[in-house]
Design a protein around this motif. Structure first.
Motif, short mmCIF file in Angstrom:
data_model
loop_
_atom_site.label_atom_id
_atom_site.label_comp_id
_atom_site.label_asym_id
_atom_site.label_seq_id
_atom_site.Cartn_x
_atom_site.Cartn_y
_atom_site.Cartn_z
N PRO A 2 31.08 34.85 37.95
CA PRO A 2 30.98 33.69 37.07
C PRO A 2 30.98 32.40 37.87
O PRO A 2 31.50 32.36 38.99
CB PRO A 2 32.24 33.80 36.20
N PRO A 3 30.39 31.35 37.34
CA PRO A 3 30.33 30.09 38.08
C PRO A 3 31.70 29.46 38.25
O PRO A 3 32.59 29.65 37.42
CB PRO A 3 29.43 29.22 37.19
N VAL A 149 38.54 44.94 40.23
CA VAL A 149 38.42 43.67 39.53
C VAL A 149 38.20 43.90 38.04
O VAL A 149 38.85 43.29 37.20
CB VAL A 149 37.28 42.82 40.12
N GLY A 150 37.27 44.79 37.71
CA GLY A 150 37.00 45.08 36.30
C GLY A 150 38.22 45.62 35.58
O GLY A 150 38.48 45.26 34.42
N MET A 151 38.99 46.48 36.26
CA MET A 151 40.19 47.03 35.66
C MET A 151 41.22 45.93 35.40
O MET A 151 41.85 45.88 34.33
CB MET A 151 40.80 48.09 36.57
N ALA A 152 41.38 45.02 36.38
CA ALA A 152 42.35 43.94 36.24
C ALA A 152 41.96 43.00 35.10
O ALA A 152 42.80 42.63 34.27
CB ALA A 152 42.47 43.17 37.55
N ALA A 196 38.25 36.86 42.72
CA ALA A 196 37.30 37.45 41.77
C ALA A 196 37.91 37.58 40.38
O ALA A 196 37.29 37.25 39.36
CB ALA A 196 36.83 38.81 42.27
N VAL A 197 39.15 38.05 40.32
CA VAL A 197 39.82 38.23 39.02
C VAL A 197 40.02 36.88 38.34
O VAL A 197 39.70 36.71 37.15
CB VAL A 197 41.17 38.96 39.19
N THR A 198 40.55 35.91 39.07
CA THR A 198 40.86 34.63 38.43
C THR A 198 39.61 33.85 38.05
O THR A 198 39.61 33.14 37.04
CB THR A 198 41.77 33.77 39.33
N GLN A 199 38.54 33.99 38.81
CA GLN A 199 37.28 33.36 38.40
C GLN A 199 36.77 33.98 37.10
O GLN A 199 36.28 33.27 36.21
CB GLN A 199 36.23 33.49 39.51
N ASN A 200 36.90 35.28 36.99
CA ASN A 200 36.50 35.96 35.75
C ASN A 200 37.38 35.54 34.58
O ASN A 200 36.89 35.34 33.46
CB ASN A 200 36.55 37.47 35.93
N LEU A 201 38.67 35.40 34.82
CA LEU A 201 39.59 35.00 33.75
C LEU A 201 39.31 33.56 33.32
O LEU A 201 39.38 33.23 32.13
CB LEU A 201 41.04 35.15 34.21
#
Length: 259
Positions: A2-3, A149-152, A196-201
């Motif tokens: 994600p951006p 990442v997807g699991m988190a 990666a996780v926090t950008q997705n969140l």
């Protein structure tokens, strides 16, 4: 991927003392943290500290002439009533708390708190003019990097959505991403994973269209040197035992200033 957000929120760092300190050592610690007020201001960093309930009032008095925010470690979801042993959000606001930590993994594991319980507490915090610091994170570490990442994100999403569903659209929120498996570990979670996780969140929250400010912290064995590796994903750190040495807290503030 994600951006990245177009405008990064103000950096923020803080610590919860859990139940590690007694009364005298807590107050000595608050005195030491108060000395960092000027450094935090110069670095344009929001600094907060969360002592135990018993020391909130004397801590508030010690921090009165600083720009350091006082937090509480938990709250009850109702303002008043027959709830023996609980702490009212009304009282927390009156004592000077501006942040309330809720939903920590230890609360869920030891006391059976659910996402619904955390959501009700978040609503109570906002209702009383404070900011909820909502702890989120996955329980287990995946050994398959492509799946981690997807699991988190999948495990964190319902935790976030439950809390946000009970809040006004314009309420400020702090999300503390703390992988449960990293809490108390010798090293923080890997930087690539956290970013990666926090950008997705962050993208997930943005999709809700909410107008309130949402800042994301990383917690879980964080200390000096952690923030620089994570700054593309997080707005700050939620420190644990490494902050028991106030010198480490000062180092993190300086690192945030340089970033």
């Amino acid at each position: 991927m994600p951006p990245l957000p177009t405008q990064r929120e103000k950096r923020i760092v803080g610590t919860s003392l859990k139940m590690y300190f007694d009364l005298p050592s807590t107050l000595r610690y608050i005195d030491a943290v108060a000395q960092l007020s000027s450094a935090a201001k110069q670095a344009n960093v929001d600094l907060f500290v969360i002592p135990d309930f018993v020391t909130l009032l004397p801590s508030a008095e010690k921090l009165e002439d600083t720009n350091i925010q006082l937090g509480a470690q938990d709250t009850y979801s109702e303002d008043k009533g027959a709830f023996t042993g609980e702490v009212s959000p009304v009282t927390l606001k009156q004592v000077g708390a501006s942040i309330v930590e809720i939903g920590h993994a230890e609360r869920k594991r030891l006391f059976g708190e659910t996402d619904a319980d955390v959501a009700r507490k978040a609503a109570a915090v906002v209702r009383n003019g404070m900011v909820p610091l909502v702890c989120i994170g996955e329980k287990n570490k995946s050994n398959i990097a492509s799946q981690a990442v997807g699991m988190a994100v999948g495990e964190c999403k319902p935790q976030i959505m439950a809390a946000l569903s009970q809040l006004p659209d314009d309420a400020d929120v702090i999300l503390a991403y703390e992988p449960v498996w990293a809490i108390g570990a010798s090293e923080p979670a890997g930087a690539d994973h956290v970013v990666a996780v926090t950008q997705n969140l962050r993208a997930l929250v943005a999709e809700t269209g909410r107008k309130g400010r949402t800042r994301i912290l990383y917690g879980g064995s964080a200390g000096p040197g952690t923030f620089q590796k994570l700054k593309e994903g997080v707005d700050g750190l939620f420190l644990g035992r490494f902050a028991h040495d106030v010198g480490n807290l000062e180092k993190v503030i300086e690192e945030m200033k340089e970033s």
